[in-house]
Motif scaffolding. Structure first.
Motif, PDB file in Angstrom:
ATOM      1  N   THR A 183       0.890  -1.073   0.103  1.00 35.03           N
ATOM      2  CA  THR A 183       0.058  -0.080   0.030  1.00 35.03           C
ATOM      3  C   THR A 183       0.936   1.232  -0.173  1.00 35.03           C
ATOM      4  OG1 THR A 183      -0.094  -0.006   2.396  1.00 35.03           O
ATOM      5  CG2 THR A 183      -1.762  -1.005   1.392  1.00 35.03           C
ATOM      6  N   GLY A 184       0.378   2.406  -0.380  1.00 34.11           N
ATOM      7  CA  GLY A 184       0.980   3.439  -0.525  1.00 34.11           C
ATOM      8  C   GLY A 184       2.158   3.834  -1.521  1.00 34.11           C
ATOM      9  N   SER A 185       2.749   4.960  -1.404  1.00 37.88           N
ATOM     10  CA  SER A 185       3.460   5.322  -2.733  1.00 37.88           C
ATOM     11  C   SER A 185       5.088   5.324  -2.237  1.00 37.88           C
ATOM     12  CB  SER A 185       3.140   6.659  -2.991  1.00 37.88           C
ATOM     13  OG  SER A 185       1.755   6.803  -3.516  1.00 37.88           O
ATOM     14  N   TYR A 186       5.572   4.019  -2.154  1.00 37.17           N
ATOM     15  CA  TYR A 186       6.994   3.844  -1.511  1.00 37.17           C
ATOM     16  C   TYR A 186       7.481   2.792  -2.450  1.00 37.17           C
ATOM     17  CZ  TYR A 186       5.545  -0.308   0.917  1.00 37.17           C
ATOM     18  OH  TYR A 186       5.343  -1.582   1.377  1.00 37.17           O
ATOM     19  N   GLU A 187       8.954   2.824  -2.368  1.00 40.19           N
ATOM     20  CA  GLU A 187       9.699   1.786  -3.177  1.00 40.19           C
ATOM     21  C   GLU A 187      10.127   0.529  -1.972  1.00 40.19           C
ATOM     22  OE1 GLU A 187      10.126   1.613  -6.392  1.00 40.19           O
ATOM     23  OE2 GLU A 187       8.896   3.707  -6.550  1.00 40.19           O
TER      24      GLU A 187
END
Length: 159
Positions: free
Chosen positions: A26-30
């Protein structure tokens, strides 16, 4: 002391295979971020094929032995991300490990839970698995996981 062979072989001797690196849930991460030769591995849960192996708090729902096993699995997931970042488990060198332990307020064995991961890393990577470490008790973790591990690594240009 580590046995002869590659880190991947030693990992297998511990009963593990490097899993495929999953996409961020989930979310906007790598899953990792490389800055120079430093690789920051995002927090990894004790999952196999995306399935969380246990839920709850150390000191209530999860005992220390299971907590250590979960820490080992989360560490393997971190190794998979680190190895993907540098191209080979044999090139990976640990710098720091942060172990988050979801626990009751009176639980005090966070470091003992983290030892499960530390022992695995030393057995698999030898000196390259030595690391600074922080074990932190928290009120909760994603998906109600008992453990989450984050790593900072570097790498060698040759194994």
């Amino acid at each position: 002391m580590t046995s002869a062979g590659t880190a991947t072989t030693r990992l297998r001797e511990q009963g593990f295979e490097l899993p495929a690196v999953p996409a961020a849930r989930t979310g906007s991460y790598e899953q990792f971020r490389q800055v120079g030769t430093i690789i920051h591995v995002a927090g990894q849960l004790p999952t196999i094929d995306g399935d969380l192996l246990a839920r709850g708090l150390l000191g209530a729902d999860v005992d220390i032995a299971l907590g250590q096993r979960l820490a080992r699995i989360a560490a393997v997931n971190c190794l998979a991300v680190g190895a993907a970042a540098v191209g080979s488990l044999d090139r990976l060198r640990l710098v720091q490990m942060l172990v988050f332990v979801a626990s009751t307020p009176d639980f005090g064995d966070h470091a003992t839970v983290a030892d499960g991961a530390t022992r695995l890393l030393l057995d698999v990577l030898g000196e390259d698995g030595a690391h600074a470490r922080t074990a932190i008790g928290v009120a909760g973790l994603p998906r109600n996981s008992p453990v989450e591990i984050q790593m900072i690594c570097t790498w060698s240009p040759t194994p």
